[in-house]
Design a protein around this motif. Structure first.
Motif, short mmCIF file in Angstrom:
data_model
loop_
_atom_site.label_atom_id
_atom_site.label_comp_id
_atom_site.label_asym_id
_atom_site.label_seq_id
_atom_site.Cartn_x
_atom_site.Cartn_y
_atom_site.Cartn_z
N ILE A 206 0.93 -1.11 -0.02
CA ILE A 206 -0.17 -0.32 0.08
C ILE A 206 0.65 1.30 -0.13
O ILE A 206 1.87 1.49 0.92
CB ILE A 206 -0.87 -0.04 1.14
N ALA B 175 -7.67 0.00 3.20
CA ALA B 175 -7.14 -0.73 1.80
C ALA B 175 -7.54 -2.25 2.26
O ALA B 175 -7.98 -2.81 1.28
CB ALA B 175 -5.65 -0.24 1.73
N SER C 135 -3.43 4.31 -2.36
CA SER C 135 -4.65 4.70 -1.42
C SER C 135 -4.57 6.30 -1.38
O SER C 135 -3.59 7.02 -0.68
CB SER C 135 -4.58 4.29 0.11
#
Length: 225
Positions: free
Chosen positions: A8, A90, A51
């Motif tokens: 991420i 996420a 994200s």
């Protein structure tokens, strides 16, 4: 069979220290591109996602080959939003992974070797949580608070150590790599637990871009290399 690893890259649009920091040109390409490119080289990362709440950053990330499976909700893109909330959100959107690794775009000097060595250590040693650190430049044994003008040591010592080589090595979080087993991070809701192990990175690879001075120093160092 290799475990599935989700990377991420968190990058919101707002930044007080450096306006448009994540999308700003850093030594020839957007700051966020440095992290995307190293993550994509990894032999362990199964999928790299962004994200973000910001259209400009989302567009740039896609141009550099990063998946953008969702737009981060505005309530998770505030100055006071805890980073762990972004990770948990996420993971709700992207299920089926055994490990999650958080790669902040403010660490452009972090290499794929740093990333893969950290993942390899975590998997091989069956570590639940691991974070990257670097040796502190300033020792807390020589630090003080000031109360009513008087010096008060942060760490109480029976005798003041005057030679740096006699002090114990101390380390600080460098913000470059956070990794955890998905089931454990969902339970603990933090990368920093009493079971967290360390992954030591060099000072050279640990520069964190937080201010314009950091930005200028980073570009200077890349220009020299």
């Amino acid at each position: 069979m290799k475990p599935k690893v989700l990377a991420i890259i968190p990058a919101r649009g707002g930044s007080k220290g450096v306006p448009r920091k994540n999308s700003r040109n850093f030594a020839g390409k957007p700051l966020i591109a440095w992290t995307i490119e190293e993550a994509k080289k990894s032999k362990y990362i199964t999928r790299t996602i962004l994200s973000s709440d910001n259209e400009e950053i989302i567009k740039m990330a896609k141009e550099y080959g990063c998946d953008v499976p969702f737009v981060r909700p505005k309530e998770l893109a505030q100055d006071d939003t805890p980073g762990i909330n972004v990770v948990l959100h996420a993971l709700e959107q992207c299920r089926g992974y055994e490990y999650v690794i958080l790669l902040q775009p403010t660490s452009p000097f972090r290499t794929v070797e740093d990333i893969d060595n950290c993942i390899e250590y975590t998997i091989n040693q069956q570590v639940k949580f691991c974070v990257s650190v670097t040796e502190a430049e300033q020792s807390p044994y020589w630090m003080y608070t000031i109360v009513n003008g008087k010096m008060k040591p942060v760490i109480e010592q029976t005798q003041l150590t005057t030679r740096r080589q006699d002090l114990p090595n101390v380390y600080v979080l460098n913000g470059a790599i956070y990794i955890a087993k998905v089931e454990e991070i969902i339970k603990k809701k933090s990368f920093l637990t009493d079971e967290t192990k360390s992954f030591i990175m060099s000072n050279e690879n640990s520069l964190d871009i937080d201010t314009m001075l950091d930005f200028e120093i980073g570009e200077y160092l890349i220009g020299k290399s």
